[in-house]
Design a protein around this motif. Structure first.
Motif, PDB file in Angstrom:
ATOM      1  N   GLU A 143       1.764   3.468  -4.502  1.00 56.57           N
ATOM      2  CA  GLU A 143       0.971   4.556  -5.079  1.00 56.57           C
ATOM      3  C   GLU A 143       1.875   5.544  -5.819  1.00 56.57           C
ATOM      4  OE1 GLU A 143      -2.818   7.244  -3.842  1.00 56.57           O
ATOM      5  OE2 GLU A 143      -1.224   7.110  -2.344  1.00 56.57           O
ATOM      6  N   TYR A 183      -3.001  -1.307   0.259  1.00 59.01           N
ATOM      7  CA  TYR A 183      -2.474   0.050   0.096  1.00 59.01           C
ATOM      8  C   TYR A 183      -1.063   0.168   0.652  1.00 59.01           C
ATOM      9  CZ  TYR A 183      -1.633   4.969   0.265  1.00 59.01           C
ATOM     10  OH  TYR A 183      -1.052   6.197   0.085  1.00 59.01           O
ATOM     11  N   ARG A 196      -7.678   4.298  -5.232  1.00 57.94           N
ATOM     12  CA  ARG A 196      -7.606   3.787  -3.868  1.00 57.94           C
ATOM     13  C   ARG A 196      -9.038   3.557  -3.411  1.00 57.94           C
ATOM     14  NH1 ARG A 196      -4.507   6.654   1.244  1.00 57.94           N
ATOM     15  NH2 ARG A 196      -4.989   5.033   2.756  1.00 57.94           N
TER      16      ARG A 196
END
Length: 148
Positions: free
Chosen positions: A119, A114, A131
């Motif tokens: 994103e 992440y 996610r």
């Protein structure tokens, strides 16, 4: 106890010991050849691998007729990218490559650790993703590179 080699992997073993202790590692720790760890039973181990190899989920560090010690990888916070077209796949692969971000692939999904900037990029490019906390089998390997 000092572990210098991996005995095998539980996925490939025909015979297993009845009692299993686990060493829980972050995926980043799988690339460390020398480290001190503690099993889920509180036993301290030193790992000093002779072979130049990464640990993977399910590796057996020790086994006798009664006990075995197995590596279990903790879940990572991931972006699971699911491009629907070849142009989408090419675009996101190019963008991630420019950032030198390591990726893994499972079926038609691209997995990256992440990062809020990635994103935002996925949202801007309208590339489907989610996610998710997921266990990966091997470490995300960062490859050093210079632009000359």
């Amino acid at each position: 106890m000092i572990i210098e080699q991996v005995v095998g992997n539980v996925a490939l073993l025909e015979k297993r010991a009845p009692h299993v202790e686990r060493v829980y590692l972050q995926s980043d720790d799988l690339v460390k050849r020398i480290q001190r760890v503690v099993t889920d039973h509180g036993n301290e181990l030193g790992i000093r691998l002779r072979d130049n190899r990464d640990l993977i989920d399910g590796d057996v560090l020790y086994m006798d007729e009664h006990n075995m010690i197995v590596i279990s990888v903790k879940q990572d916070d991931l972006l699971v990218i699911m491009p629907t077209t070849i142009p989408q796949m090419g675009e996101i692969a190019h963008q991630l490559g420019n950032r030198h971000l390591p990726a893994q692939f499972e079926q038609s999904e691209m997995l990256v650790q992440y990062d809020y900037l990635v994103e935002e990029l996925l949202q801007q490019l309208s590339i489907p993703y989610k996610r998710e906390n997921r266990k990966v089998k091997q470490a995300f390997r960062h490859i050093g590179h210079r632009h000359d």
